[in-house]
Design a protein around this motif. Structure first.
Motif, mmCIF file in Angstrom:
data_model
loop_
_atom_site.group_PDB
_atom_site.id
_atom_site.type_symbol
_atom_site.label_atom_id
_atom_site.label_comp_id
_atom_site.label_asym_id
_atom_site.label_seq_id
_atom_site.Cartn_x
_atom_site.Cartn_y
_atom_site.Cartn_z
ATOM 1 N N GLU A 105 0.835 -1.200 0.000
ATOM 2 C CA GLU A 105 0.000 0.000 0.000
ATOM 3 C C GLU A 105 0.870 1.250 0.000
ATOM 4 O O GLU A 105 0.588 2.236 -0.698
ATOM 5 C CB GLU A 105 -0.912 -0.006 1.223
ATOM 6 C CG GLU A 105 -2.128 0.876 1.112
ATOM 7 C CD GLU A 105 -3.138 0.330 0.125
ATOM 8 O OE1 GLU A 105 -3.585 1.124 -0.727
ATOM 9 O OE2 GLU A 105 -3.467 -0.854 0.196
ATOM 10 N N SER A 106 1.950 1.215 0.765
ATOM 11 C CA SER A 106 2.860 2.343 0.821
ATOM 12 C C SER A 106 3.557 2.554 -0.520
ATOM 13 O O SER A 106 3.749 3.688 -0.961
ATOM 14 C CB SER A 106 3.902 2.116 1.926
ATOM 15 O OG SER A 106 4.761 3.215 2.038
ATOM 16 N N ALA A 107 3.920 1.452 -1.182
ATOM 17 C CA ALA A 107 4.556 1.547 -2.499
ATOM 18 C C ALA A 107 3.604 2.162 -3.516
ATOM 19 O O ALA A 107 3.999 2.993 -4.340
ATOM 20 C CB ALA A 107 5.003 0.165 -2.958
ATOM 21 N N ARG A 108 2.342 1.763 -3.454
ATOM 22 C CA ARG A 108 1.348 2.329 -4.361
ATOM 23 C C ARG A 108 1.194 3.833 -4.129
ATOM 24 O O ARG A 108 1.087 4.627 -5.075
ATOM 25 C CB ARG A 108 -0.001 1.634 -4.177
ATOM 26 C CG ARG A 108 -1.045 2.028 -5.208
ATOM 27 C CD ARG A 108 -2.337 1.276 -5.008
ATOM 28 N NE ARG A 108 -3.052 1.725 -3.830
ATOM 29 C CZ ARG A 108 -4.278 1.323 -3.495
ATOM 30 N NH1 ARG A 108 -4.902 0.429 -4.247
ATOM 31 N NH2 ARG A 108 -4.871 1.783 -2.421
ATOM 32 N N ALA A 109 1.218 4.239 -2.844
ATOM 33 C CA ALA A 109 1.111 5.663 -2.519
ATOM 34 C C ALA A 109 2.339 6.423 -3.012
ATOM 35 O O ALA A 109 2.235 7.559 -3.484
ATOM 36 C CB ALA A 109 0.947 5.844 -1.009
ATOM 37 N N ASP A 110 3.537 5.795 -2.906
ATOM 38 C CA ASP A 110 4.761 6.433 -3.386
ATOM 39 C C ASP A 110 4.680 6.713 -4.884
ATOM 40 O O ASP A 110 5.044 7.797 -5.350
ATOM 41 C CB ASP A 110 5.975 5.542 -3.110
ATOM 42 C CG ASP A 110 6.361 5.541 -1.641
ATOM 43 O OD1 ASP A 110 5.930 6.461 -0.918
ATOM 44 O OD2 ASP A 110 7.079 4.613 -1.224
ATOM 45 N N ILE A 111 4.206 5.721 -5.642
ATOM 46 C CA ILE A 111 4.096 5.880 -7.089
ATOM 47 C C ILE A 111 3.083 6.966 -7.427
ATOM 48 O O ILE A 111 3.306 7.810 -8.291
ATOM 49 C CB ILE A 111 3.699 4.553 -7.756
ATOM 50 C CG1 ILE A 111 4.779 3.487 -7.506
ATOM 51 C CG2 ILE A 111 3.483 4.750 -9.247
ATOM 52 C CD1 ILE A 111 6.146 3.860 -8.035
ATOM 53 N N ALA A 112 1.956 6.952 -6.703
ATOM 54 C CA ALA A 112 0.926 7.975 -6.941
ATOM 55 C C ALA A 112 1.462 9.367 -6.631
ATOM 56 O O ALA A 112 1.160 10.338 -7.323
ATOM 57 C CB ALA A 112 -0.311 7.680 -6.099
ATOM 58 N N GLU A 113 2.280 9.454 -5.576
ATOM 59 C CA GLU A 113 2.852 10.746 -5.193
ATOM 60 C C GLU A 113 3.806 11.248 -6.272
ATOM 61 O O GLU A 113 3.845 12.446 -6.581
ATOM 62 C CB GLU A 113 3.586 10.607 -3.864
ATOM 63 C CG GLU A 113 4.048 11.916 -3.264
ATOM 64 C CD GLU A 113 4.673 11.728 -1.896
ATOM 65 O OE1 GLU A 113 4.726 12.701 -1.137
ATOM 66 O OE2 GLU A 113 5.132 10.604 -1.597
ATOM 67 N N LEU A 114 4.578 10.342 -6.867
ATOM 68 C CA LEU A 114 5.492 10.724 -7.933
ATOM 69 C C LEU A 114 4.732 11.225 -9.161
ATOM 70 O O LEU A 114 5.162 12.145 -9.844
ATOM 71 C CB LEU A 114 6.378 9.529 -8.321
ATOM 72 C CG LEU A 114 7.459 9.134 -7.302
ATOM 73 C CD1 LEU A 114 8.129 7.838 -7.734
ATOM 74 C CD2 LEU A 114 8.487 10.247 -7.155
ATOM 75 N N LYS A 115 3.597 10.618 -9.435
ATOM 76 C CA LYS A 115 2.797 11.032 -10.590
ATOM 77 C C LYS A 115 2.161 12.410 -10.365
ATOM 78 O O LYS A 115 1.928 13.163 -11.306
ATOM 79 C CB LYS A 115 1.693 10.007 -10.864
ATOM 80 C CG LYS A 115 2.224 8.681 -11.390
ATOM 81 C CD LYS A 115 1.172 7.585 -11.297
ATOM 82 C CE LYS A 115 -0.063 7.902 -12.090
ATOM 83 N NZ LYS A 115 -1.073 6.828 -12.014
ATOM 84 N N SER A 116 1.865 12.718 -9.076
ATOM 85 C CA SER A 116 1.262 14.010 -8.706
ATOM 86 C C SER A 116 -0.026 14.297 -9.482
ATOM 87 O O SER A 116 -0.323 15.443 -9.809
ATOM 88 C CB SER A 116 2.262 15.163 -8.905
ATOM 89 O OG SER A 116 3.379 14.980 -8.067
ATOM 90 N N VAL A 117 -0.744 13.243 -9.823
ATOM 91 C CA VAL A 117 -1.998 13.403 -10.549
ATOM 92 C C VAL A 117 -3.111 12.793 -9.699
ATOM 93 O O VAL A 117 -2.987 11.665 -9.213
ATOM 94 C CB VAL A 117 -1.951 12.701 -11.917
ATOM 95 C CG1 VAL A 117 -3.311 12.763 -12.598
ATOM 96 C CG2 VAL A 117 -0.892 13.349 -12.804
ATOM 97 N N VAL A 118 -4.167 13.541 -9.499
ATOM 98 C CA VAL A 118 -5.301 13.028 -8.738
ATOM 99 C C VAL A 118 -6.162 12.201 -9.691
ATOM 100 O O VAL A 118 -6.975 12.743 -10.448
ATOM 101 C CB VAL A 118 -6.113 14.175 -8.109
ATOM 102 C CG1 VAL A 118 -7.304 13.625 -7.344
ATOM 103 C CG2 VAL A 118 -5.226 15.010 -7.195
ATOM 104 N N SER A 119 -5.950 10.900 -9.662
ATOM 105 C CA SER A 119 -6.656 10.006 -10.572
ATOM 106 C C SER A 119 -6.796 8.640 -9.920
ATOM 107 O O SER A 119 -6.339 8.428 -8.790
ATOM 108 C CB SER A 119 -5.902 9.882 -11.907
ATOM 109 O OG SER A 119 -4.611 9.334 -11.687
ATOM 110 N N GLY A 120 -7.410 7.717 -10.644
ATOM 111 C CA GLY A 120 -7.594 6.369 -10.123
ATOM 112 C C GLY A 120 -8.923 6.204 -9.423
ATOM 113 O O GLY A 120 -9.876 6.948 -9.665
ATOM 114 N N GLU A 121 -8.988 5.227 -8.532
ATOM 115 C CA GLU A 121 -10.233 4.918 -7.812
ATOM 116 C C GLU A 121 -9.968 4.861 -6.320
ATOM 117 O O GLU A 121 -8.962 4.305 -5.879
ATOM 118 C CB GLU A 121 -10.800 3.577 -8.284
ATOM 119 C CG GLU A 121 -12.085 3.177 -7.559
ATOM 120 C CD GLU A 121 -12.613 1.817 -7.996
ATOM 121 O OE1 GLU A 121 -13.366 1.767 -8.975
ATOM 122 O OE2 GLU A 121 -12.239 0.810 -7.350
ATOM 123 N N LEU A 122 -10.860 5.446 -5.555
ATOM 124 C CA LEU A 122 -10.831 5.347 -4.104
ATOM 125 C C LEU A 122 -12.172 4.808 -3.622
ATOM 126 O O LEU A 122 -13.222 5.209 -4.116
ATOM 127 C CB LEU A 122 -10.579 6.713 -3.458
ATOM 128 C CG LEU A 122 -9.127 7.200 -3.390
ATOM 129 C CD1 LEU A 122 -9.085 8.583 -2.773
ATOM 130 C CD2 LEU A 122 -8.261 6.247 -2.577
#
Length: 297
Positions: A76-93
């Motif tokens: 989960e932390s790795a997924r958050a790291d990748i999302a943070e690098l992308k800096s794009v608010v996207s995907g599904e929550l």
């Protein structure tokens, strides 16, 4: 070791039966049993023991679940790291919330997020707090909005964090022609002769009502136990009884009834719960900021 099999074992440690795990993972009970059997075969040791209709973990099973917890948190932390690098608010929550807070909060939050971040998808599930907390622990949801009546602090494990949102005050709802209509407040002991309709979706609320009334010197006369708010309010409108409801639910969409405050106040604390390691995700931050803004506005 296959992560799917490890997740099945972890689910079993929480839900105790193959059927409950199958329902949570959207597979058949036989598929769950096979996953556990394959994991035991791979490791060469028993991980579960059958006890009546359920199962318990062996010492090896408990240790493996502890390791699995760490693995899933890291993923989960790795997924958050990748999302943070992308800096794009996207995907599904995925968000889970109980009815009263969901009705008052979720539509406005989702509407705002769709406008601000069109690439973000919100998947919402209506769940009672204890249920949503279990879904959070088993990765079936990403955010759970809970209260301290149905999900007290001792239900939280070390991998769950919370953010306080607000305090909610309970009120009494009566019909428009009730003797208390037009009263801004009512003392709890004044309700000793009333008939009550309760919401059975949460046993905790009924217990809270009974405890509060007994502290005021009487036992409530419960004449209706309803599974939905629609039935409860219909009975109230006809004068069949009165009910107690959260202030969040009383804040909107109530017609032909009167709501008055109770003295002394009965409160609950509402919080947002999530797994550790998720808060760096831009999507997570966007959703949480909107929830906080709309809760405290």
């Amino acid at each position: 070791m296959d992560i799917g099999r490890l997740r099945a074992l972890r689910e079993l440690s929480i839900r105790k039966t193959m059927a409950a795990v199958a329902e949570a993972l959207y597979v058949s009970p036989s598929a769950v049993s096979q996953q556990i059997a394959l994991l035991e075969e791979e490791l060469g040791i028993s991980l579960i023991e059958r006890r009546g209709r359920g199962v318990v973990l062996t010492l090896a099973g408990e240790q493996l679940v502890e390791r699995t917890e760490r693995i899933l948190v890291e993923l989960e932390s790795a997924r958050a790291d990748i999302a943070e690098l992308k800096s794009v608010v996207s995907g599904e929550l995925r968000v889970a919330a109980f009815p009263s807070v969901a009705a008052a909060l979720i539509p406005r939050v989702v509407h705002e997020l769709l406008h601000l971040h069109p690439r973000l998808t919100i998947q919402f599930d209506e769940m009672e707090p204890a249920e949503s907390l279990a879904a959070l622990r088993s990765w079936q949801t990403d955010i759970a909005i809970i209260d301290d009546l149905n999900a007290p602090p001792e239900m939280l494990d070390r991998n769950i964090e919370t953010i306080p949102l607000t305090q909610d005050v309970f009120n009494v709802m009566v019909s428009k022609d009730h003797r208390l209509a037009e009263r801004p407040t009512v003392k709890l002991q004044e309700l000793s002769g009333e008939r009550w309709a309760t919401d059975t979706a949460s046993e905790t609320y009924t217990r809270m009502l009974v405890d509060a009334c007994q502290a005021a010197g009487f036992k409530p006369n419960i004449v209706a136990r309803c599974k939905s708010f629609e039935v409860t309010i219909a009975l109230i409108r006809q004068g069949y009884g009165i009910s107690m409801l959260p202030g969040l639910r009383a804040s909107h969409d109530l017609e032909d009834v009167w709501v008055c405050k109770v003295v002394p106040e009965i409160r609950r604390r509402i919080s947002l719960a999530f797994r550790k390691g998720e808060k760096r995700s831009p999507a997570f931050q966007a959703l949480v900021s909107q929830i906080i803004a709309h809760t405290r506005s």
